[in-house]
Write an enzyme that holds these catalytic residues in place. Structure first.
Site, mmCIF file in Angstrom:
data_model
loop_
_atom_site.group_PDB
_atom_site.id
_atom_site.type_symbol
_atom_site.label_atom_id
_atom_site.label_comp_id
_atom_site.label_asym_id
_atom_site.label_seq_id
_atom_site.Cartn_x
_atom_site.Cartn_y
_atom_site.Cartn_z
ATOM 1 N N GLU A 16 -7.894 -5.552 4.634
ATOM 2 C CA GLU A 16 -7.675 -5.236 3.227
ATOM 3 C C GLU A 16 -6.442 -5.961 2.684
ATOM 4 O OE1 GLU A 16 -8.316 -1.179 4.674
ATOM 5 O OE2 GLU A 16 -8.965 -0.712 2.643
ATOM 6 N N ASN A 70 0.863 -1.182 0.000
ATOM 7 C CA ASN A 70 0.000 0.000 0.000
ATOM 8 C C ASN A 70 0.901 1.233 0.000
ATOM 9 O OD1 ASN A 70 -1.830 2.013 0.507
ATOM 10 N ND2 ASN A 70 -2.796 0.992 2.266
ATOM 11 N N ARG A 104 -11.242 15.047 7.329
ATOM 12 C CA ARG A 104 -11.969 15.500 6.139
ATOM 13 C C ARG A 104 -13.380 15.959 6.488
ATOM 14 N NH1 ARG A 104 -10.536 10.251 3.380
ATOM 15 N NH2 ARG A 104 -8.414 10.554 2.615
ATOM 16 N N HIS A 155 -12.415 2.669 -0.650
ATOM 17 C CA HIS A 155 -12.491 1.597 0.364
ATOM 18 C C HIS A 155 -13.198 0.351 -0.156
ATOM 19 C CE1 HIS A 155 -12.562 4.907 3.690
ATOM 20 N NE2 HIS A 155 -11.331 4.445 3.557
ATOM 21 N N ARG A 206 -2.241 -2.086 -3.776
ATOM 22 C CA ARG A 206 -3.475 -1.320 -3.631
ATOM 23 C C ARG A 206 -3.370 -0.061 -4.489
ATOM 24 N NH1 ARG A 206 -4.916 3.027 0.813
ATOM 25 N NH2 ARG A 206 -7.113 3.276 0.323
#
Ligand code: ADP
Length: 395
Positions: free
Chosen positions: A383, A8, A240, A179, A90
């Site tokens: 993940e 990642n 965010r 996601h 990813r």
């Protein structure tokens, strides 16, 4: 001894996990931080609780990967790099091109690079890291796993924005979500736990981490998700904003004397959310701690966080005309029973009722009460395992 990496890469970081496959056993995991910034940190955990950390200037992702390979051999984690037969990467933005995970070729890397305008901080680094791995592990199968793939099943009614339609046609300006790997992983796991084919279930998955998104999964397919053209949209996150009125942009730029719109977007991405509201931290543990000590803005941040998740759950019950299962996952979703309670308690109208005792867990569990019409699960996401499985599937 087939070993598979889940990689990642971010603009200045590289997270990795090395799995023994097909056992899915984690044999090493770690992180390289501050790549290209100076005082970079390389850390790795392996074996029986063994850890190593070092600080040195790592100028680019190529050097980070070289260092990683050196340390894997030095610590005896691999004897020969040939043991690494798979690498899954990813990728944040796959645009409309990548509807599923794809074996990496030169053309794939080029396209990932071209899609950088959709994820300027991530895609360039991901393309660069794929090139480095391609060079150094030329015999391994490399697979790109896209955050957006799972959401490519969304119908137009949910991904087209109410803008002049040409903007979608000409520039592919639309909702993509993110996601996806996590939403798909926990939705499939939920179906297994329920013991029904996923095709028969309406599932709402709540991925609540530093970044957060909610997805409506109807019959195993993502039909709507809360993130948008970029991960800025949707629920309130660590830093965010989630959804806001775009008219705030010129208004705030004028008030704050900001000339560059990117500076404003940076504030929406990095200084808003839990951090912006509370003034305390972007980290849910800190915000919960401050609220517990009577900090009113921290309490407001918790209330707003829950409120935005509630509204998306309500929306997605409408989008799917029902819901059978609600899943909580990721750092906050998995670990904060109080957040789950704060979200679910006021919306009992939907017939989704938490059981207070079952909810007091951080592990995979059914957390709804026996008289709940909707099953609620806590399902830790993974993940990295999902990425490693995609590599095995495509080998
Ligand atoms: P990322 O999006 O970076 O992968 P994570 O999924 O690791 O993020 O989630 C990080 C968030 O999870 C942080 O806000 C952190 O405070 C929260 N978190 C982790 N453990 C707990 C806990 N025990 N209680 C409340 N929040 C927690």
């Amino acid at each position: 001894m087939a070993k598979t990496f889940a990689i990642n890469a971010g603009s200045s970081s590289l997270k990795f996990q090395l799995f023994q496959m097909p056992e899915e056993e984690v044999i090493a995991k770690g992180l390289v931080e501050r790549i290209g910034i100076g005082n970079s940190i390389f850390s790795i955990e392996y074996g029986d609780d063994q850890e190593f950390e070092m600080t040195e200037d790592i100028d680019d992702h190529g050097r980070a990967v070289e260092l990683l390979f050196d340390k894997l051999q030095e610590f005896g984690i691999v004897d020969d790099l040939e043991e690494i037969t798979g690498v899954g990467h990813r990728v944040v933005a796959g645009g409309e091109d990548f509807k599923e995970s794809t074996v990496v070729t030169d053309a794939v890397i080029e396209r990932v690079d071209e899609l950088s305008e959709f994820a300027p901080l991530h895609n360039p680094a991901e393309a660069q890291v794929m090139r480095v791995f391609q060079e150094k592990l030329s015999n391994a199968t490399m697979v790109a796993v896209f955050d957006t793939s799972f959401h490519t099943t969304m119908p137009a009614v949910n991904y087209v924005y109410s803008l002049p339609y040409e903007y979608y046609e000409d520039f592919q300006a639309r909702k993509y979500g993110a996601h996806g790997t996590s939403h798909q992983f926990v939705a499939n796991r939920a179906a297994e736990l329920v013991g029904k084919p996923i095709e028969e279930l309406k599932i709402i998955t709540c991925h609540l981490g530093n970044g957060g998104s909610i997805t409506a999964v109807d019959g195993g397919k993502s039909v709507d998700t809360s993130m948008g053209f970029t991960p800025l949209a949707g629920i309130t996150m660590g830093t965010r904003t989630g959804d806001i009125d775009p008219s705030l942009i010129p208004f705030l730029m004028d008030k704050l004397g900001i000339d560059d719109v990117n500076e404003m977007i940076n504030i929406f991405n990095k200084k808003s959310g839990l951090l912006g509201i509370s003034g305390v931290s972007s980290d849910m543990r800190d915000v919960e701690g401050a609220a517990g000590e009577g900090n009113e803005r921290a309490q407001l941040a918790l209330d707003i966080f829950a409120n935005r998740v509630q509204k998306y759950i309500g929306q997605y019950i409408a989008v799917m005309n029902g819901v059978d299962v609600i899943v909580f996952t990721a750092g906050i979703g998995e670990n904060s029973s109080t957040t789950r309670h704060r979200i679910m308690d006021p919306i009992s109208v939907f017939g989704a009722l938490l059981d207070p005792e079952r909810n007091d867990t951080r592990k995979e569990a059914l957390i709804s009460s026996d008289d709940s019409d909707v099953l609620i699960y806590n399902i830790p996401t993974n993940e990295e395992v999902a990425i490693a499985r995609e590599v095995e599937r495509l080998k």
